[in-house]
Design an enzyme around this catalytic site. Structure first.
Site, PDB file in Angstrom:
ATOM      1  N   THR A 247      25.312  70.136  27.014  1.00  0.00           N
ATOM      2  CA  THR A 247      26.431  69.448  26.439  1.00  0.00           C
ATOM      3  C   THR A 247      26.467  68.048  26.301  1.00  0.00           C
ATOM      4  O   THR A 247      25.844  67.252  27.230  1.00  0.00           O
ATOM      5  CB  THR A 247      27.627  69.613  27.612  1.00  0.00           C
TER       6      THR A 247
ATOM      7  N   THR B 254      30.587  66.441  32.023  1.00  0.00           N
ATOM      8  CA  THR B 254      29.762  67.671  31.618  1.00  0.00           C
ATOM      9  C   THR B 254      29.301  68.242  33.003  1.00  0.00           C
ATOM     10  O   THR B 254      29.816  67.604  34.031  1.00  0.00           O
ATOM     11  CB  THR B 254      28.108  66.919  31.309  1.00  0.00           C
TER      12      THR B 254
ATOM     13  N   GLY C 121      32.467  73.621  33.945  1.00  0.00           N
ATOM     14  CA  GLY C 121      33.580  73.335  33.262  1.00  0.00           C
ATOM     15  C   GLY C 121      34.943  73.772  33.890  1.00  0.00           C
ATOM     16  O   GLY C 121      36.001  72.977  34.064  1.00  0.00           O
TER      17      GLY C 121
ATOM     18  N   GLY D   5      35.355  76.568  28.210  1.00  0.00           N
ATOM     19  CA  GLY D   5      35.155  75.591  29.408  1.00  0.00           C
ATOM     20  C   GLY D   5      36.058  74.368  29.210  1.00  0.00           C
ATOM     21  O   GLY D   5      36.955  74.411  28.407  1.00  0.00           O
ATOM     22  N   ASP D   6      35.550  73.186  29.695  1.00  0.00           N
ATOM     23  CA  ASP D   6      36.327  72.187  29.412  1.00  0.00           C
ATOM     24  C   ASP D   6      35.977  71.316  28.485  1.00  0.00           C
ATOM     25  O   ASP D   6      36.891  70.374  27.810  1.00  0.00           O
ATOM     26  CB  ASP D   6      35.881  71.022  30.709  1.00  0.00           C
TER      27      ASP D   6
HETATM   28  C1  SD4 Z   1      31.020  74.140  29.846  1.00  0.00           C
HETATM   29  N1  SD4 Z   1      30.882  71.739  30.730  1.00  0.00           N
HETATM   30  O1  SD4 Z   1      31.030  74.843  29.137  1.00  0.00           O
HETATM   31  C2  SD4 Z   1      30.144  72.762  30.138  1.00  0.00           C
HETATM   32  C3  SD4 Z   1      28.898  72.953  30.164  1.00  0.00           C
HETATM   33  C4  SD4 Z   1      27.949  71.616  30.375  1.00  0.00           C
HETATM   34  O2  SD4 Z   1      26.012  70.672  30.063  1.00  0.00           O
HETATM   35  O3  SD4 Z   1      28.530  70.611  30.505  1.00  0.00           O
HETATM   36  N2  SD4 Z   1      26.526  71.801  30.309  1.00  0.00           N
HETATM   37  O4  SD4 Z   1      31.330  74.022  31.244  1.00  0.00           O
END
Ligand code: SD4
Length: 338
Positions: free
Chosen positions: A198, A249, A252, A228-229
């Protein structure tokens, strides 16, 4: 995987006291001269992404253009966790989340978007050309196509296909801490071009304008429809021109449950430095998760209106990239669980 096991053992031992190392001055990121731009982004994908952003920032350009162009570099790199090369959901389909925010509280996002190469640019169109802030799934894709974004073929990258086949052997949903940097891609070295993450990026331009962006394929092998977030303003990204900006990151769900990026910005509003604000937000997550904190990774990056930057992670292994010139500086983040 062996190093993850070792790490989990040692972090479990360290969890009891939630002790954090003192902040080493040498680890602090560079600060720009007054009126000079700065850009910070998550993970080492930020090295290439920041170079993309710097082409705009270094020429006196707009922070919003920089944070879009910067993360587009990562989206095009086809790594594990950003863009169409990302790991798929459990039905074998890659779905993308992204958002963007400027210095006037304008914001836009897309979630569960399929077959579009640059979700961050679609997020910007949502911001600039619709009355909404978030489009999801089929509607987001229809909008993207109507805006002229090409519909890419529905297929997995070679690495994602291998990873998915491997996952199907157990079909267990167990997100790997720091998968972004653990050499999880069969054809790529640790930290190499196959290992992208991410990416969230925050920039302050020479005119003092702040902007941020965030883009991801989300957690690999997530449930179909999971968001996710990263596309959620206030969770994965938040920008307040009077205070600063923050982005997240990691896991999430645990960022969303405490409105991560917004929390970091509010802590800066109360007087914390970007580093201290990120740290306090991580401590809050650790307190919420209790003993389960050791099973997840969450990290924040932040920047304030003076161009000071900071980061803090729950676990070892998160790094971030700061640029105050054309040469990006990669730093290991401070972290909570020892
Ligand atoms: C999520 N925050 O979809 C993201 C995943 C992530 O590096 O940060 N990956 O939850």
């Amino acid at each position: 995987m062996a190093s993850r096991r070792t790490f989990l053992q040692s972090s479990a031992a360290g969890l009891a006291g939630l002790a954090a190392a003192p902040l080493a001055a040498a680890a602090l990121p560079p600060v720009p001269a007054a009126g000079k731009p700065v850009v910070i982004s998550t993970w080492d994908a930020g090295v290439n992404a920041n170079k993309g952003a710097w082409k705009i920032l270094g020429a006196g350009g707009y922070a919003l253009d920089a944070v879009e162009a910067g993360v587009m570099v990562t989206e095009a790199e086809q790594g594990c966790c950003v863009g169409l090369g990302g790991n798929p959901d459990r039905d074998g389909i890659v779905t993308l989340d992204a958002c963007i925010m400027d210095e006037k509280f304008n914001c836009g996002g897309v979630a569960a978007l399929e077959r579009i190469k640059h979700p961050v640019s679609v997020a910007r169109r949502v911001m600039e050309r619709t009355p909404h802030v978030l489009l999801v799934g089929e509607g987001a894709q229809q909008f993207a196509v109507a805006q002229g974004f090409p519909l890419e073929p529905q297929r997995l990258s070679v690495d994602a296909e291998k990873a998915y086949k491997e996952w199907l052997k157990t079909s267990l949903y167990k997100p790997v801490v720091n998968i972004e940097n653990t050499g999880n891609r069969p054809t790529g070295p640790v930290g190499g071009p196959q290992n992208h993450d991410t990416i969230a990026m925050l920039a302050l331009d020479a005119q003092g304008r702040l902007s941020g962006s965030c883009t991801t394929s989300g957690m690999g092998f997530k449930m179909r429809g999971r968001v996710g977030d990263s596309p959620l303003i206030g969770s994965g990204l938040f920008v307040d021109p009077a205070v600063g900006a923050a982005a997240a990151t990691g896991q999430g769900e645990d960022v969303v449950r405490m409105a991560g990026a917004h929390t970091v910005v509010e802590l800066m509003r109360q007087g914390r430095s970007p580093q201290a604000a990120c740290r306090e937000a991580v401590e809050r997550i650790a307190a919420i998760k209790g003993a389960k904190a050791k099973d997840i990774q969450v990290a924040f990056i932040a920047i304030n209106t003076q161009g000071q930057t900071g980061s803090f992670a729950l676990q070892k292994g998160f790094n971030f990239t700061v640029s105050t010139s054309a040469t990006p500086v990669l730093r290991d983040s401070e972290f909570l669980l020892k």
